[in-house]
Design a protein around this motif. Structure first.
Motif, mmCIF file in Angstrom:
data_model
loop_
_atom_site.group_PDB
_atom_site.id
_atom_site.type_symbol
_atom_site.label_atom_id
_atom_site.label_comp_id
_atom_site.label_asym_id
_atom_site.label_seq_id
_atom_site.Cartn_x
_atom_site.Cartn_y
_atom_site.Cartn_z
ATOM 1 N N SER A 174 -12.133 4.638 -1.669
ATOM 2 C CA SER A 174 -13.470 4.121 -2.037
ATOM 3 C C SER A 174 -13.545 2.601 -1.975
ATOM 4 O O SER A 174 -14.259 1.986 -2.761
ATOM 5 C CB SER A 174 -13.880 4.543 -3.449
ATOM 6 N N LEU A 175 -12.804 1.994 -1.038
ATOM 7 C CA LEU A 175 -12.740 0.533 -1.028
ATOM 8 C C LEU A 175 -13.679 -0.099 -0.013
ATOM 9 O O LEU A 175 -14.065 0.527 0.960
ATOM 10 C CB LEU A 175 -11.313 0.088 -0.697
ATOM 11 N N GLY A 176 -14.039 -1.332 -0.273
ATOM 12 C CA GLY A 176 -14.760 -2.116 0.722
ATOM 13 C C GLY A 176 -16.269 -2.048 0.626
ATOM 14 O O GLY A 176 -16.952 -2.687 1.412
ATOM 15 N N MET A 177 -16.801 -1.264 -0.308
ATOM 16 C CA MET A 177 -18.267 -1.220 -0.400
ATOM 17 C C MET A 177 -18.791 -1.470 -1.815
ATOM 18 O O MET A 177 -19.989 -1.418 -2.044
ATOM 19 C CB MET A 177 -18.858 0.066 0.181
ATOM 20 N N GLY A 178 -17.895 -1.740 -2.750
ATOM 21 C CA GLY A 178 -18.370 -2.111 -4.077
ATOM 22 C C GLY A 178 -18.350 -1.008 -5.111
ATOM 23 O O GLY A 178 -18.675 -1.249 -6.278
ATOM 24 N N ALA A 179 -17.968 0.213 -4.694
ATOM 25 C CA ALA A 179 -17.927 1.302 -5.674
ATOM 26 C C ALA A 179 -16.871 1.007 -6.738
ATOM 27 O O ALA A 179 -17.111 1.136 -7.946
ATOM 28 C CB ALA A 179 -17.627 2.635 -4.989
ATOM 29 N N LEU A 239 -6.454 2.479 13.777
ATOM 30 C CA LEU A 239 -7.763 2.175 13.189
ATOM 31 C C LEU A 239 -8.258 3.333 12.326
ATOM 32 O O LEU A 239 -8.769 3.140 11.225
ATOM 33 C CB LEU A 239 -8.795 1.863 14.291
ATOM 34 N N MET A 240 -8.079 4.548 12.845
ATOM 35 C CA MET A 240 -8.513 5.723 12.079
ATOM 36 C C MET A 240 -7.761 5.813 10.755
ATOM 37 O O MET A 240 -8.345 6.122 9.718
ATOM 38 C CB MET A 240 -8.250 7.019 12.868
ATOM 39 N N ALA A 241 -6.452 5.535 10.798
ATOM 40 C CA ALA A 241 -5.638 5.627 9.575
ATOM 41 C C ALA A 241 -6.079 4.569 8.576
ATOM 42 O O ALA A 241 -6.204 4.844 7.368
ATOM 43 C CB ALA A 241 -4.160 5.463 9.914
ATOM 44 N N MET A 242 -6.352 3.374 9.075
ATOM 45 C CA MET A 242 -6.782 2.319 8.159
ATOM 46 C C MET A 242 -8.163 2.650 7.586
ATOM 47 O O MET A 242 -8.400 2.522 6.384
ATOM 48 C CB MET A 242 -6.821 0.982 8.901
ATOM 49 N N GLY A 243 -9.064 3.106 8.450
ATOM 50 C CA GLY A 243 -10.401 3.473 7.989
ATOM 51 C C GLY A 243 -10.330 4.581 6.953
ATOM 52 O O GLY A 243 -11.018 4.554 5.934
ATOM 53 N N GLN A 244 -9.448 5.546 7.207
ATOM 54 C CA GLN A 244 -9.303 6.657 6.266
ATOM 55 C C GLN A 244 -8.785 6.149 4.920
ATOM 56 O O GLN A 244 -9.197 6.625 3.863
ATOM 57 C CB GLN A 244 -8.380 7.725 6.869
ATOM 58 N N ALA A 245 -7.880 5.159 4.957
ATOM 59 C CA ALA A 245 -7.360 4.617 3.697
ATOM 60 C C ALA A 245 -8.493 3.967 2.903
ATOM 61 O O ALA A 245 -8.638 4.194 1.705
ATOM 62 C CB ALA A 245 -6.241 3.616 3.965
ATOM 63 N N PHE A 246 -9.320 3.174 3.568
ATOM 64 C CA PHE A 246 -10.448 2.544 2.863
ATOM 65 C C PHE A 246 -11.408 3.591 2.321
ATOM 66 O O PHE A 246 -11.838 3.536 1.174
ATOM 67 C CB PHE A 246 -11.199 1.595 3.802
ATOM 68 N N PHE A 247 -11.732 4.565 3.174
ATOM 69 C CA PHE A 247 -12.685 5.590 2.768
ATOM 70 C C PHE A 247 -12.147 6.379 1.583
ATOM 71 O O PHE A 247 -12.829 6.570 0.568
ATOM 72 C CB PHE A 247 -12.959 6.530 3.951
ATOM 73 N N SER A 248 -10.911 6.813 1.702
ATOM 74 C CA SER A 248 -10.361 7.686 0.679
ATOM 75 C C SER A 248 -10.200 6.966 -0.662
ATOM 76 O O SER A 248 -10.366 7.563 -1.717
ATOM 77 C CB SER A 248 -9.023 8.254 1.140
ATOM 78 N N TYR A 280 -1.068 5.983 7.600
ATOM 79 C CA TYR A 280 -2.042 6.068 6.523
ATOM 80 C C TYR A 280 -1.417 5.640 5.188
ATOM 81 O O TYR A 280 -1.961 4.791 4.474
ATOM 82 C CB TYR A 280 -2.590 7.506 6.435
ATOM 83 N N VAL A 281 -0.261 6.201 4.888
ATOM 84 C CA VAL A 281 0.387 5.876 3.613
ATOM 85 C C VAL A 281 0.751 4.386 3.578
ATOM 86 O O VAL A 281 0.575 3.714 2.552
ATOM 87 C CB VAL A 281 1.634 6.767 3.385
ATOM 88 N N ALA A 282 1.210 3.863 4.700
ATOM 89 C CA ALA A 282 1.519 2.429 4.752
ATOM 90 C C ALA A 282 0.263 1.609 4.483
ATOM 91 O O ALA A 282 0.298 0.617 3.742
ATOM 92 C CB ALA A 282 2.117 2.068 6.114
ATOM 93 N N CYS A 283 -0.856 2.014 5.064
ATOM 94 C CA CYS A 283 -2.115 1.287 4.840
ATOM 95 C C CYS A 283 -2.515 1.330 3.362
ATOM 96 O O CYS A 283 -2.998 0.341 2.808
ATOM 97 C CB CYS A 283 -3.253 1.875 5.675
ATOM 98 N N VAL A 284 -2.309 2.484 2.743
ATOM 99 C CA VAL A 284 -2.648 2.596 1.318
ATOM 100 C C VAL A 284 -1.830 1.596 0.517
ATOM 101 O O VAL A 284 -2.349 0.869 -0.332
ATOM 102 C CB VAL A 284 -2.395 4.033 0.803
ATOM 103 N N LEU A 285 -0.530 1.539 0.825
ATOM 104 C CA LEU A 285 0.353 0.691 0.026
ATOM 105 C C LEU A 285 0.122 -0.794 0.258
ATOM 106 O O LEU A 285 0.006 -1.564 -0.694
ATOM 107 C CB LEU A 285 1.813 1.029 0.336
ATOM 108 N N ILE A 286 0.054 -1.216 1.521
ATOM 109 C CA ILE A 286 0.038 -2.665 1.732
ATOM 110 C C ILE A 286 -1.368 -3.238 1.877
ATOM 111 O O ILE A 286 -1.554 -4.433 1.729
ATOM 112 C CB ILE A 286 0.931 -3.120 2.907
ATOM 113 N N ILE A 287 -2.350 -2.411 2.145
ATOM 114 C CA ILE A 287 -3.717 -2.921 2.219
ATOM 115 C C ILE A 287 -4.563 -2.356 1.081
ATOM 116 O O ILE A 287 -5.291 -3.074 0.404
ATOM 117 C CB ILE A 287 -4.364 -2.579 3.589
ATOM 118 N N GLY A 288 -4.428 -1.038 0.849
ATOM 119 C CA GLY A 288 -5.284 -0.370 -0.125
ATOM 120 C C GLY A 288 -5.074 -0.846 -1.558
ATOM 121 O O GLY A 288 -6.023 -1.266 -2.225
ATOM 122 N N VAL A 289 -3.839 -0.790 -2.025
ATOM 123 C CA VAL A 289 -3.587 -1.154 -3.425
ATOM 124 C C VAL A 289 -3.975 -2.611 -3.717
ATOM 125 O O VAL A 289 -4.690 -2.882 -4.684
ATOM 126 C CB VAL A 289 -2.128 -0.840 -3.841
#
Ligand code: PHE
Length: 453
Positions: free
Chosen positions: A236-241, A225-234, A51-60
Protein backbone atom coordinates in the motif's frame (compact mmCIF):
# COMPACT_ATOMS: atom_id res chain seq x y z
CA UNK A 1 7.03 23.45 15.72
CA UNK A 2 4.82 24.17 18.70
CA UNK A 3 4.70 20.65 20.06
CA UNK A 4 3.18 17.66 18.30
CA UNK A 5 0.07 18.22 16.21
CA UNK A 6 -3.07 16.18 16.59
CA UNK A 7 -5.31 14.95 13.80
CA UNK A 8 -8.82 16.32 13.48
CA UNK A 9 -9.91 12.87 12.31
CA UNK A 10 -8.95 11.06 15.51
CA UNK A 11 -6.27 8.60 16.54
CA UNK A 12 -5.85 4.84 16.76
CA UNK A 13 -6.55 3.57 20.24
CA UNK A 14 -3.15 1.86 20.44
CA UNK A 15 -0.04 0.90 18.54
CA UNK A 16 -1.56 -2.51 17.92
CA UNK A 17 -4.61 -0.91 16.35
CA UNK A 18 -2.36 0.87 13.88
CA UNK A 19 -0.48 -2.30 13.05
CA UNK A 20 -3.76 -4.09 12.44
CA UNK A 21 -5.21 -1.31 10.34
CA UNK A 22 -2.06 -0.90 8.28
CA UNK A 23 -1.87 -4.67 7.87
CA UNK A 24 -5.52 -4.56 6.86
CA UNK A 25 -4.60 -2.02 4.22
CA UNK A 26 -1.60 -3.98 3.01
CA UNK A 27 -3.10 -7.46 3.03
CA UNK A 28 -5.74 -7.63 0.36
CA UNK A 29 -6.37 -8.71 -3.17
CA UNK A 30 -2.75 -7.82 -3.86
CA UNK A 31 -1.57 -10.78 -1.80
CA UNK A 32 -4.13 -13.43 -2.54
CA UNK A 33 -5.38 -12.55 -6.01
CA UNK A 34 -2.60 -10.60 -7.66
CA UNK A 35 0.61 -12.02 -6.23
CA UNK A 36 -0.06 -15.58 -7.44
CA UNK A 37 -1.08 -14.56 -10.93
CA UNK A 38 1.72 -12.08 -11.55
CA UNK A 39 4.15 -14.66 -10.19
CA UNK A 40 2.66 -17.11 -12.67
CA UNK A 41 2.95 -14.66 -15.53
CA UNK A 42 6.50 -13.68 -14.68
CA UNK A 43 8.05 -17.08 -14.44
CA UNK A 44 7.95 -17.95 -10.72
CA UNK A 45 11.00 -18.20 -8.43
CA UNK A 46 13.18 -15.41 -9.75
CA UNK A 47 10.24 -13.01 -9.66
CA UNK A 48 9.50 -13.99 -6.06
CA UNK A 49 13.11 -13.45 -5.05
CA UNK A 50 13.21 -9.99 -6.64
CA UNK A 51 9.88 -9.19 -5.06
CA UNK A 52 11.10 -10.06 -1.57
CA UNK A 53 14.28 -8.06 -2.16
CA UNK A 54 12.18 -5.07 -3.22
CA UNK A 55 10.09 -5.38 -0.06
CA UNK A 56 13.17 -5.40 2.13
CA UNK A 57 15.33 -2.71 0.58
CA UNK A 58 12.72 -0.41 -0.94
CA UNK A 59 9.42 -1.29 0.73
CA UNK A 60 10.32 -1.21 4.41
CA UNK A 61 12.31 2.05 4.26
CA UNK A 62 9.59 3.72 2.21
CA UNK A 63 6.94 2.54 4.61
CA UNK A 64 8.86 3.98 7.55
CA UNK A 65 9.20 7.25 5.64
CA UNK A 66 5.49 7.37 4.85
CA UNK A 67 4.42 6.66 8.42
CA UNK A 68 6.92 9.21 9.67
CA UNK A 69 5.64 11.94 7.35
CA UNK A 70 2.04 11.11 8.19
CA UNK A 71 2.54 11.24 11.92
CA UNK A 72 4.43 14.49 11.71
CA UNK A 73 1.88 16.17 9.44
CA UNK A 74 -1.26 14.68 11.00
CA UNK A 75 -3.45 15.59 8.03
CA UNK A 76 -4.49 14.21 4.66
CA UNK A 77 -1.40 13.51 2.51
CA UNK A 78 -1.99 16.65 0.42
CA UNK A 79 -1.98 18.93 3.46
CA UNK A 80 0.65 16.93 5.28
CA UNK A 81 3.10 17.34 2.42
CA UNK A 82 2.29 21.01 2.06
CA UNK A 83 2.66 21.69 5.80
CA UNK A 84 5.87 19.74 6.19
CA UNK A 85 7.40 21.35 3.11
CA UNK A 86 6.59 24.81 4.50
CA UNK A 87 8.04 23.84 7.85
CA UNK A 88 11.27 22.79 6.21
CA UNK A 89 11.31 25.98 4.15
CA UNK A 90 10.53 24.19 0.88
CA UNK A 91 8.06 24.66 -1.95
CA UNK A 92 4.36 24.10 -1.23
CA UNK A 93 4.32 22.25 -4.53
CA UNK A 94 5.20 19.12 -2.56
CA UNK A 95 1.45 19.03 -2.01
CA UNK A 96 1.23 17.69 -5.57
CA UNK A 97 2.66 14.46 -4.30
CA UNK A 98 -0.48 14.17 -2.20
CA UNK A 99 -2.63 14.89 -5.23
CA UNK A 100 -0.97 12.22 -7.27
CA UNK A 101 -1.71 9.81 -4.45
CA UNK A 102 -5.35 10.78 -4.41
CA UNK A 103 -5.64 10.20 -8.15
CA UNK A 104 -3.83 6.86 -7.85
CA UNK A 105 -6.19 5.93 -5.04
CA UNK A 106 -9.25 6.56 -7.21
CA UNK A 107 -7.83 4.65 -10.13
CA UNK A 108 -6.81 1.66 -8.01
CA UNK A 109 -10.06 1.58 -6.07
CA UNK A 110 -12.05 1.65 -9.31
CA UNK A 111 -10.67 -1.70 -10.46
CA UNK A 112 -10.13 -3.05 -6.96
CA UNK A 113 -13.82 -2.82 -6.29
CA UNK A 114 -14.69 -4.75 -9.44
CA UNK A 115 -12.34 -7.59 -8.53
CA UNK A 116 -13.54 -7.60 -4.92
CA UNK A 117 -16.98 -7.92 -6.50
CA UNK A 118 -15.85 -11.22 -8.04
CA UNK A 119 -14.89 -12.42 -4.58
CA UNK A 120 -18.32 -11.41 -3.29
CA UNK A 121 -19.99 -13.30 -6.10
CA UNK A 122 -17.90 -16.36 -5.25
CA UNK A 123 -19.06 -16.30 -1.65
CA UNK A 124 -22.54 -17.14 -2.84
CA UNK A 125 -21.52 -19.56 -5.56
CA UNK A 126 -19.39 -21.53 -3.12
CA UNK A 127 -21.98 -21.45 -0.37
CA UNK A 128 -24.61 -22.81 -2.74
CA UNK A 129 -22.39 -25.85 -3.31
CA UNK A 130 -21.91 -24.99 -6.97
CA UNK A 131 -18.37 -26.32 -6.97
CA UNK A 132 -19.05 -29.71 -5.38
CA UNK A 133 -16.91 -32.15 -7.33
CA UNK A 134 -15.99 -29.44 -9.82
CA UNK A 135 -13.53 -30.03 -12.65
CA UNK A 136 -11.12 -27.49 -14.10
CA UNK A 137 -13.35 -27.00 -17.16
CA UNK A 138 -16.32 -26.33 -14.95
CA UNK A 139 -14.64 -23.69 -12.80
CA UNK A 140 -13.32 -21.99 -15.93
CA UNK A 141 -16.85 -21.93 -17.29
CA UNK A 142 -18.28 -20.45 -14.09
CA UNK A 143 -15.62 -17.75 -14.08
CA UNK A 144 -16.15 -16.84 -17.68
CA UNK A 145 -19.93 -16.70 -17.19
CA UNK A 146 -19.38 -14.14 -14.45
CA UNK A 147 -16.92 -11.82 -16.12
CA UNK A 148 -18.59 -11.75 -19.51
CA UNK A 149 -21.80 -10.44 -17.99
CA UNK A 150 -21.47 -6.67 -17.38
CA UNK A 151 -24.72 -6.57 -15.47
CA UNK A 152 -23.50 -8.99 -12.83
CA UNK A 153 -20.16 -7.27 -12.55
CA UNK A 154 -21.76 -3.88 -12.11
CA UNK A 155 -24.08 -5.20 -9.44
CA UNK A 156 -21.23 -6.71 -7.38
CA UNK A 157 -19.03 -3.68 -7.95
CA UNK A 158 -21.81 -1.45 -6.65
CA UNK A 159 -22.40 -3.56 -3.57
CA UNK A 160 -18.72 -3.68 -2.68
CA UNK A 161 -18.26 0.04 -3.15
CA UNK A 162 -21.25 0.80 -0.94
CA UNK A 163 -19.83 -1.47 1.77
CA UNK A 164 -16.54 0.39 1.55
CA UNK A 165 -18.02 3.85 1.63
CA UNK A 166 -20.22 3.04 4.62
CA UNK A 167 -17.16 2.28 6.73
CA UNK A 168 -15.29 5.29 5.38
CA UNK A 169 -18.25 7.52 6.14
CA UNK A 170 -18.35 6.33 9.73
CA UNK A 171 -14.73 7.07 10.37
CA UNK A 172 -11.86 4.69 10.32
CA UNK A 173 -11.10 4.11 13.95
CA UNK A 174 -14.38 2.71 15.25
CA UNK A 175 -15.47 0.14 12.67
CA UNK A 176 -12.16 -0.78 11.22
CA UNK A 177 -10.22 -1.47 14.36
CA UNK A 178 -12.61 -4.09 15.63
CA UNK A 179 -13.06 -5.67 12.24
CA UNK A 180 -9.39 -6.22 11.46
CA UNK A 181 -8.67 -7.55 14.92
CA UNK A 182 -10.63 -10.71 14.13
CA UNK A 183 -10.47 -10.92 10.40
CA UNK A 184 -6.75 -10.84 9.81
CA UNK A 185 -5.95 -13.80 12.09
CA UNK A 186 -8.91 -15.66 10.59
CA UNK A 187 -7.63 -15.21 7.07
CA UNK A 188 -4.22 -16.38 8.13
CA UNK A 189 -5.53 -19.58 9.66
CA UNK A 190 -7.68 -20.37 6.64
CA UNK A 191 -4.79 -19.87 4.29
CA UNK A 192 -2.72 -22.28 6.36
CA UNK A 193 -5.55 -24.78 6.14
CA UNK A 194 -5.51 -24.44 2.37
CA UNK A 195 -1.77 -25.00 2.34
CA UNK A 196 -2.46 -28.17 4.30
CA UNK A 197 -4.83 -29.28 1.58
CA UNK A 198 -2.36 -28.35 -1.15
CA UNK A 199 0.31 -30.37 0.66
CA UNK A 200 -1.85 -33.44 1.01
CA UNK A 201 -3.61 -33.40 -2.33
CA UNK A 202 -1.74 -31.14 -4.73
CA UNK A 203 1.60 -31.26 -6.48
CA UNK A 204 3.14 -29.58 -3.47
CA UNK A 205 6.79 -29.96 -4.40
CA UNK A 206 6.23 -28.69 -7.89
CA UNK A 207 4.47 -25.68 -6.41
CA UNK A 208 7.31 -25.02 -3.99
CA UNK A 209 9.84 -25.33 -6.77
CA UNK A 210 7.90 -22.98 -8.98
CA UNK A 211 7.77 -20.37 -6.20
CA UNK A 212 11.25 -20.68 -4.76
CA UNK A 213 13.55 -22.07 -7.43
CA UNK A 214 14.77 -19.02 -9.32
CA UNK A 215 15.38 -19.36 -13.02
CA UNK A 216 17.32 -16.23 -13.78
CA UNK A 217 16.99 -16.66 -17.52
CA UNK A 218 13.41 -15.45 -17.03
CA UNK A 219 14.49 -12.11 -15.59
CA UNK A 220 13.98 -9.13 -17.86
CA UNK A 221 13.70 -5.43 -17.00
CA UNK A 222 9.92 -5.87 -17.31
CA UNK A 223 9.96 -8.66 -14.72
CA UNK A 224 11.91 -6.46 -12.31
CA UNK A 225 9.49 -3.59 -12.86
CA UNK A 226 6.55 -5.90 -12.19
CA UNK A 227 8.16 -7.16 -8.98
CA UNK A 228 8.85 -3.64 -7.77
CA UNK A 229 5.35 -2.49 -8.69
CA UNK A 230 3.88 -5.48 -6.90
CA UNK A 231 5.90 -4.62 -3.78
CA UNK A 232 4.52 -1.06 -3.75
CA UNK A 233 1.00 -2.24 -4.46
CA UNK A 234 1.02 -5.01 -1.91
CA UNK A 235 2.45 -2.82 0.85
CA UNK A 236 0.00 0.00 0.00
CA UNK A 237 2.92 2.36 -0.57
CA UNK A 238 3.37 5.45 -2.68
CA UNK A 239 -0.15 6.87 -2.65
CA UNK A 240 -0.66 8.11 0.89
CA UNK A 241 -2.73 5.29 2.37
CA UNK A 242 0.00 4.41 4.83
CA UNK A 243 0.74 8.09 5.31
CA UNK A 244 -2.78 8.85 6.43
CA UNK A 245 -2.88 5.79 8.66
CA UNK A 246 0.39 7.03 10.12
CA UNK A 247 -1.29 10.35 10.82
CA UNK A 248 -3.57 8.57 13.29
CA UNK A 249 -0.64 6.82 15.00
CA UNK A 250 -0.13 7.60 18.69
CA UNK A 251 3.01 9.49 19.47
CA UNK A 252 4.85 6.90 21.49
CA UNK A 253 4.72 4.06 18.94
CA UNK A 254 7.92 2.89 17.28
CA UNK A 255 7.71 3.51 13.56
CA UNK A 256 10.46 1.06 12.69
CA UNK A 257 8.97 -1.84 14.60
CA UNK A 258 5.43 -1.29 13.39
CA UNK A 259 6.60 -0.99 9.77
CA UNK A 260 8.48 -4.27 10.01
CA UNK A 261 5.47 -5.99 11.49
CA UNK A 262 3.23 -4.78 8.69
CA UNK A 263 5.64 -5.57 5.85
CA UNK A 264 6.47 -8.95 7.38
CA UNK A 265 2.88 -10.11 7.69
CA UNK A 266 2.05 -8.84 4.23
CA UNK A 267 4.87 -10.80 2.64
CA UNK A 268 4.07 -13.91 4.65
CA UNK A 269 0.45 -13.85 3.53
CA UNK A 270 1.47 -13.50 -0.13
CA UNK A 271 3.91 -16.41 0.08
CA UNK A 272 1.39 -18.59 1.88
CA UNK A 273 -1.22 -17.78 -0.75
CA UNK A 274 1.27 -18.87 -3.41
CA UNK A 275 1.92 -22.12 -1.53
CA UNK A 276 -1.80 -22.80 -1.36
CA UNK A 277 -2.49 -22.09 -4.99
CA UNK A 278 0.34 -23.40 -7.18
CA UNK A 279 0.22 -27.02 -6.02
CA UNK A 280 -3.44 -27.05 -7.05
CA UNK A 281 -2.62 -25.36 -10.35
CA UNK A 282 -0.14 -28.11 -11.19
CA UNK A 283 -2.27 -30.96 -9.85
CA UNK A 284 -5.13 -30.05 -12.17
CA UNK A 285 -3.04 -29.15 -15.18
CA UNK A 286 -3.99 -25.49 -15.12
CA UNK A 287 -1.78 -22.76 -16.49
CA UNK A 288 0.19 -20.71 -13.91
CA UNK A 289 -0.06 -17.76 -16.27
CA UNK A 290 -3.86 -17.82 -16.50
CA UNK A 291 -3.96 -14.16 -15.42
CA UNK A 292 -6.48 -12.39 -13.20
CA UNK A 293 -8.81 -15.38 -13.11
CA UNK A 294 -6.20 -17.69 -11.57
CA UNK A 295 -7.47 -18.03 -7.99
CA UNK A 296 -11.09 -18.03 -9.10
CA UNK A 297 -10.41 -20.99 -11.35
CA UNK A 298 -8.08 -22.96 -9.11
CA UNK A 299 -9.27 -22.70 -5.55
CA UNK A 300 -12.86 -23.76 -6.27
CA UNK A 301 -11.50 -27.05 -7.58
CA UNK A 302 -9.84 -27.67 -4.24
CA UNK A 303 -12.98 -26.68 -2.39
CA UNK A 304 -15.02 -28.95 -4.64
CA UNK A 305 -12.90 -31.96 -3.71
CA UNK A 306 -12.13 -31.51 -0.04
CA UNK A 307 -14.44 -32.64 2.75
CA UNK A 308 -16.41 -29.67 4.02
CA UNK A 309 -15.24 -27.76 0.95
CA UNK A 310 -18.40 -25.72 0.53
CA UNK A 311 -18.00 -24.50 4.10
CA UNK A 312 -14.30 -23.71 3.95
CA UNK A 313 -14.63 -22.28 0.49
CA UNK A 314 -17.33 -19.91 1.57
CA UNK A 315 -15.31 -18.90 4.58
CA UNK A 316 -12.29 -18.29 2.38
CA UNK A 317 -14.10 -15.98 0.00
CA UNK A 318 -15.75 -14.17 2.90
CA UNK A 319 -12.34 -13.49 4.36
CA UNK A 320 -10.99 -12.46 0.96
CA UNK A 321 -13.82 -9.95 0.76
CA UNK A 322 -12.91 -8.67 4.22
CA UNK A 323 -9.25 -8.40 3.30
CA UNK A 324 -10.21 -6.44 0.19
CA UNK A 325 -12.60 -4.32 2.21
CA UNK A 326 -9.98 -3.19 4.72
CA UNK A 327 -7.68 -2.29 1.83
CA UNK A 328 -10.35 -0.46 -0.15
CA UNK A 329 -11.11 1.74 2.83
CA UNK A 330 -7.51 2.89 2.97
CA UNK A 331 -7.57 3.68 -0.75
CA UNK A 332 -10.41 6.14 -0.25
CA UNK A 333 -9.27 7.64 3.05
CA UNK A 334 -6.75 10.23 1.73
CA UNK A 335 -9.32 11.79 -0.61
CA UNK A 336 -12.08 11.75 1.99
CA UNK A 337 -9.86 13.28 4.66
CA UNK A 338 -8.87 16.05 2.25
CA UNK A 339 -12.51 16.86 1.41
CA UNK A 340 -13.25 17.10 5.11
CA UNK A 341 -10.22 19.28 5.87
CA UNK A 342 -10.34 21.67 2.96
CA UNK A 343 -13.93 21.74 1.84
CA UNK A 344 -15.51 21.38 5.23
CA UNK A 345 -17.70 18.50 4.06
CA UNK A 346 -18.97 15.88 6.42
CA UNK A 347 -17.40 12.44 6.09
CA UNK A 348 -20.69 11.11 4.78
CA UNK A 349 -20.85 13.64 1.97
CA UNK A 350 -17.18 13.17 1.16
CA UNK A 351 -17.65 9.41 0.99
CA UNK A 352 -20.60 9.77 -1.37
CA UNK A 353 -18.61 12.01 -3.70
CA UNK A 354 -15.61 9.69 -3.74
CA UNK A 355 -17.81 6.64 -4.11
CA UNK A 356 -19.60 8.08 -7.11
CA UNK A 357 -16.43 9.02 -8.95
CA UNK A 358 -14.96 5.59 -8.26
CA UNK A 359 -18.11 3.82 -9.36
CA UNK A 360 -18.08 5.54 -12.74
CA UNK A 361 -14.40 4.85 -13.28
CA UNK A 362 -15.01 1.22 -12.34
CA UNK A 363 -17.28 0.74 -15.34
CA UNK A 364 -14.15 0.89 -17.51
CA UNK A 365 -12.81 -2.18 -15.72
CA UNK A 366 -16.17 -3.94 -15.88
CA UNK A 367 -16.31 -3.50 -19.66
CA UNK A 368 -12.69 -4.57 -20.12
CA UNK A 369 -13.79 -8.13 -19.50
CA UNK A 370 -16.70 -8.12 -21.93
CA UNK A 371 -17.95 -5.46 -24.32
CA UNK A 372 -14.61 -3.65 -24.53
CA UNK A 373 -12.41 -6.71 -24.33
CA UNK A 374 -11.24 -6.22 -27.91
CA UNK A 375 -10.22 -2.61 -27.51
CA UNK A 376 -6.54 -2.28 -26.77
CA UNK A 377 -4.29 0.64 -26.01
CA UNK A 378 -0.58 -0.19 -25.99
CA UNK A 379 -1.75 -3.79 -26.32
CA UNK A 380 -3.65 -3.63 -23.05
CA UNK A 381 -7.29 -3.54 -22.04
CA UNK A 382 -8.54 -0.63 -19.95
CA UNK A 383 -8.20 -2.71 -16.81
CA UNK A 384 -4.66 -3.88 -17.65
CA UNK A 385 -3.70 -0.33 -18.42
CA UNK A 386 -5.05 1.02 -15.13
CA UNK A 387 -3.35 -1.72 -13.20
CA UNK A 388 -0.05 -1.17 -15.01
CA UNK A 389 -0.16 2.60 -14.76
CA UNK A 390 -0.91 2.63 -11.04
CA UNK A 391 1.21 -0.24 -9.69
CA UNK A 392 4.18 0.06 -11.97
CA UNK A 393 4.37 3.80 -12.50
CA UNK A 394 2.35 5.97 -10.12
CA UNK A 395 3.12 4.10 -6.89
CA UNK A 396 6.87 3.78 -7.54
CA UNK A 397 7.06 7.45 -8.56
CA UNK A 398 5.18 8.33 -5.37
CA UNK A 399 7.54 6.16 -3.33
CA UNK A 400 10.54 7.75 -5.04
CA UNK A 401 9.37 11.25 -4.11
CA UNK A 402 8.51 10.22 -0.56
CA UNK A 403 12.02 8.82 -0.17
CA UNK A 404 13.54 12.00 -1.60
CA UNK A 405 11.48 14.12 0.76
CA UNK A 406 12.30 12.06 3.84
CA UNK A 407 15.93 11.52 2.92
CA UNK A 408 16.98 14.81 1.34
CA UNK A 409 14.40 17.55 1.79
CA UNK A 410 13.57 17.25 5.46
CA UNK A 411 16.14 18.33 7.99
CA UNK A 412 17.70 15.35 9.66
CA UNK A 413 16.79 16.77 13.02
CA UNK A 414 13.09 16.68 12.19
CA UNK A 415 13.35 13.17 10.82
CA UNK A 416 15.13 11.87 13.89
CA UNK A 417 12.72 13.58 16.22
CA UNK A 418 9.73 11.96 14.54
CA UNK A 419 11.27 8.51 14.18
CA UNK A 420 12.46 8.70 17.77
CA UNK A 421 15.63 6.90 16.80
CA UNK A 422 19.10 7.84 17.96
CA UNK A 423 22.19 7.28 15.90
CA UNK A 424 21.80 3.51 16.03
CA UNK A 425 22.85 1.14 13.29
CA UNK A 426 19.19 0.69 12.39
CA UNK A 427 18.72 4.38 11.89
CA UNK A 428 21.82 4.74 9.77
CA UNK A 429 20.81 1.79 7.64
CA UNK A 430 17.37 3.27 7.11
CA UNK A 431 18.80 6.63 6.19
CA UNK A 432 21.17 5.08 3.71
CA UNK A 433 18.41 3.04 2.10
CA UNK A 434 15.96 5.91 1.90
CA UNK A 435 18.52 8.40 0.56
CA UNK A 436 20.27 6.21 -1.96
CA UNK A 437 18.86 2.78 -2.53
CA UNK A 438 15.16 3.54 -2.88
CA UNK A 439 15.46 6.51 -5.25
CA UNK A 440 18.29 5.03 -7.27
CA UNK A 441 16.62 1.63 -7.37
CA UNK A 442 13.33 3.00 -8.64
CA UNK A 443 15.10 5.22 -11.17
CA UNK A 444 17.25 2.39 -12.46
CA UNK A 445 14.30 0.11 -12.95
CA UNK A 446 12.49 2.83 -14.88
CA UNK A 447 15.49 3.63 -17.05
CA UNK A 448 16.03 0.00 -17.91
CA UNK A 449 12.44 -0.49 -18.91
CA UNK A 450 12.40 2.67 -21.01
CA UNK A 451 15.52 1.50 -22.78
CA UNK A 452 13.86 -1.75 -23.66
CA UNK A 453 10.75 -0.05 -24.98
N1 PHE B 1 -2.17 -3.31 -0.54
C1 PHE B 1 -3.47 -3.59 -1.06
C2 PHE B 1 -3.48 -5.03 -1.51
O1 PHE B 1 -2.47 -5.69 -1.52
C3 PHE B 1 -3.86 -2.65 -2.17
C4 PHE B 1 -3.58 -1.21 -1.89
C5 PHE B 1 -2.70 -0.49 -2.67
C6 PHE B 1 -4.20 -0.58 -0.82
C7 PHE B 1 -2.41 0.83 -2.42
C8 PHE B 1 -3.94 0.76 -0.54
C9 PHE B 1 -3.02 1.45 -1.34
O2 PHE B 1 -4.48 -5.53 -1.88
Amino acid sequence: MAGPRTSIHGEWSSKLAFVLAATGSAVGLGNIWKFPYVTGQNGGGAFVLIYVACVLIIGVPTMMAEVMLGRRGRQSPINTMRTLAAEEGRSPRWGWLGWMGVVAGFLILSFYSVIAGWALAYVFRTAAGLFDGATAEFTEQVFSNLITDPEKLIAWHTIFLIMTMIVVARGVAAGLETAVRFLMPGLFVLLLLLVGYAMAEGEFLQGVRFLFEPDFSKVTPQVILMAMGQAFFSLSLGMGAIMIYGSYLPHDASIARTSFAVAGSDTLVALIAGLAIFPIVFEFGLEPNAGPGLIFQTLPIAFGQMPGGAFFGTLFFVLLVFAAWTSAISLAEPAVAWLVENRGHTRVYAAVVCGSVTWLLGLGTVFSFNIWSDYRLFGKTFFDLLDYLTSNIMLPVGGFLIAIFAGWVMRERSVKEELQMDDSLGYRLWRFLVRYITPVGVALVFLNVIEVI
